[in-house]
Design an enzyme around this catalytic site. Structure first.
Site, PDB file in Angstrom:
ATOM      1  N   SER A   1      32.748  54.475  38.357  1.00  7.82           N
ATOM      2  CA  SER A   1      33.886  53.864  37.679  1.00  7.82           C
ATOM      3  C   SER A   1      34.055  54.525  36.313  1.00  7.82           C
ATOM      4  O   SER A   1      33.067  54.905  35.665  1.00  7.82           O
ATOM      5  CB  SER A   1      33.646  52.366  37.494  1.00  7.82           C
ATOM      6  OG  SER A   1      33.477  51.716  38.729  1.00  7.82           O
TER       7      SER A   1
ATOM      8  N   THR B   1      35.814  49.602  36.542  1.00  8.36           N
ATOM      9  CA  THR B   1      36.924  49.695  35.592  1.00  8.36           C
ATOM     10  C   THR B   1      37.828  48.476  35.717  1.00  8.36           C
ATOM     11  O   THR B   1      38.395  48.005  34.721  1.00  8.36           O
ATOM     12  CB  THR B   1      37.719  50.987  35.836  1.00  8.36           C
ATOM     13  OG1 THR B   1      36.802  52.082  35.905  1.00  8.36           O
ATOM     14  CG2 THR B   1      38.728  51.236  34.723  1.00  8.36           C
ATOM     15  N   ALA B   2      37.932  47.944  36.930  1.00  8.93           N
ATOM     16  CA  ALA B   2      38.719  46.729  37.130  1.00  8.93           C
ATOM     17  C   ALA B   2      38.216  45.612  36.219  1.00  8.93           C
ATOM     18  O   ALA B   2      39.006  44.927  35.551  1.00  8.93           O
ATOM     19  CB  ALA B   2      38.642  46.300  38.596  1.00  8.93           C
TER      20      ALA B   2
ATOM     21  N   HIS C   1      40.226  48.640  46.136  1.00  8.69           N
ATOM     22  CA  HIS C   1      40.278  49.266  47.459  1.00  8.69           C
ATOM     23  C   HIS C   1      41.437  48.692  48.291  1.00  8.69           C
ATOM     24  O   HIS C   1      42.467  48.294  47.751  1.00  8.69           O
ATOM     25  CB  HIS C   1      38.926  49.144  48.170  1.00  8.69           C
ATOM     26  CG  HIS C   1      37.790  49.793  47.435  1.00  8.69           C
ATOM     27  ND1 HIS C   1      37.930  50.929  46.668  1.00  8.69           N
ATOM     28  CD2 HIS C   1      36.468  49.457  47.329  1.00  8.69           C
ATOM     29  CE1 HIS C   1      36.771  51.268  46.143  1.00  8.69           C
ATOM     30  NE2 HIS C   1      35.868  50.387  46.529  1.00  8.69           N
TER      31      HIS C   1
END
Length: 285
Positions: free
Chosen positions: A64, A116-117, A158
């Site tokens: 990430s 990162t989310a 995803h």
């Protein structure tokens, strides 16, 4: 003196989802090689790869963008292979439509603390001055947890970004839309990185080979999509093509200045708010 002809092995680790598999197709098919090296293949969820990158376990790995702030002393960023969202990205989904949503438990499922989310969610929550309880769970269990009411909301990555409506769920927030409105920049989500102790000449070979693998997949798209859908968790061909198209694009082939600016801005904001220990020095290979 007999020359050493032993083939060395390099392991490429990535998450088990269609876009990463698509990028690897040139290697998988045997069309792309690195002379003198066998390319190994390791699949694991992105949060686990983030953790293993801390220990430098794989020569090449997906991480990430958030996690890179913790491993930049071990890895360089490949100038190809990034997953980037332009006005789209991870989604926060709920059982109720956005206009009806009310926090009850304040519990939010996230797919790993170094994704990162999760970082962008924290930036948004800080801006909104909202405090929630983050529940870390495997990314492929989050939709069910939201549907069953285990959590108020779930942060999905995803293929869940395309399939959440099939479970009767609703979008509350789009990280990519929010980021673009705030910065005008693309949102870099995932990076492919190479361990710096391999040295710059080999790192450049690896970067060139990965780009060639992606170009080969683009030139043989039907077969590459068929291969990638093995990791699609039920995506049909149309949705598979759509998902791959979202995250394997021109930004993937070459991280241009805008993508690099997006990374720099992400680290600026995160460091200012104490969400990462330092702003990493970005070295692109």
């Amino acid at each position: 003196m007999v020359a050493d002809t032993q083939v060395k092995k390099i392991t490429f680790a990535h998450s088990p989802d269609p876009d990463d598999a698509y990028m690897f197709y040139g290697f998988e098919s045997g069309a792309v090689t690195i002379p003198g090296y066998e390319i190994g293949h390791h699949l694991e969820d992105i949060q686990t790869l983030n953790e293993r990158a801390l220990r430098g376990e794989f020569e090449i790995t997906a991480v990430s963008a958030h996690a890179y702030a913790h491993v930049s002393d071990r890895y360089w960023v490949l100038s190809c292979g990034a997953c980037v969202g332009r006005k789209y990205g991870p989604l926060l989904v709920t059982r109720q439509p956005a206009q009806e949503f009310q926090w009850s438990t304040g519990r939010v499922a996230i797919p790993g603390k170094w994704t990162t989310a999760a970082l962008v969610l924290d930036l948004w929550l800080t801006e909104k001055n909202r405090h929630v309880e983050r529940i870390v769970m495997p990314f492929d269990q989050i939709l069910d947890a939201v549907e069953k009411g285990v959590v108020d909301a779930g942060l999905i990555i995803h293929e869940g970004q395309l399939t959440y409506r099939s479970q009767g769920l609703h979008k509350l927030w789009d990280a990519g839309e929010w980021w673009h409105a705030k910065t005008g920049l693309p949102l870099p989500l995932g990076l492919d990185v190479v361990r710096s102790d391999l040295g710059l000449p080999l790192a450049k070979q690896i970067s060139q080979a990965l780009r060639a693998s992606i170009i080969y997949a683009n030139a043989h798209q039907n077969k590459a999509i068929e291969y990638a859908l093995q990791y699609g968790r039920g995506l049909d061909e149309a949705l598979g093509k759509r998902f791959v198209g979202m995250y394997v694009n021109e930004d993937t082939l070459e991280q241009g200045r805008e993508v690099q600016q997006g990374l720099e801005k992400l680290y600026d904001f995160a460091f200012q708010r104490g969400l990462i220990p330092k702003k990493p020095e970005l070295k692109f290979v």
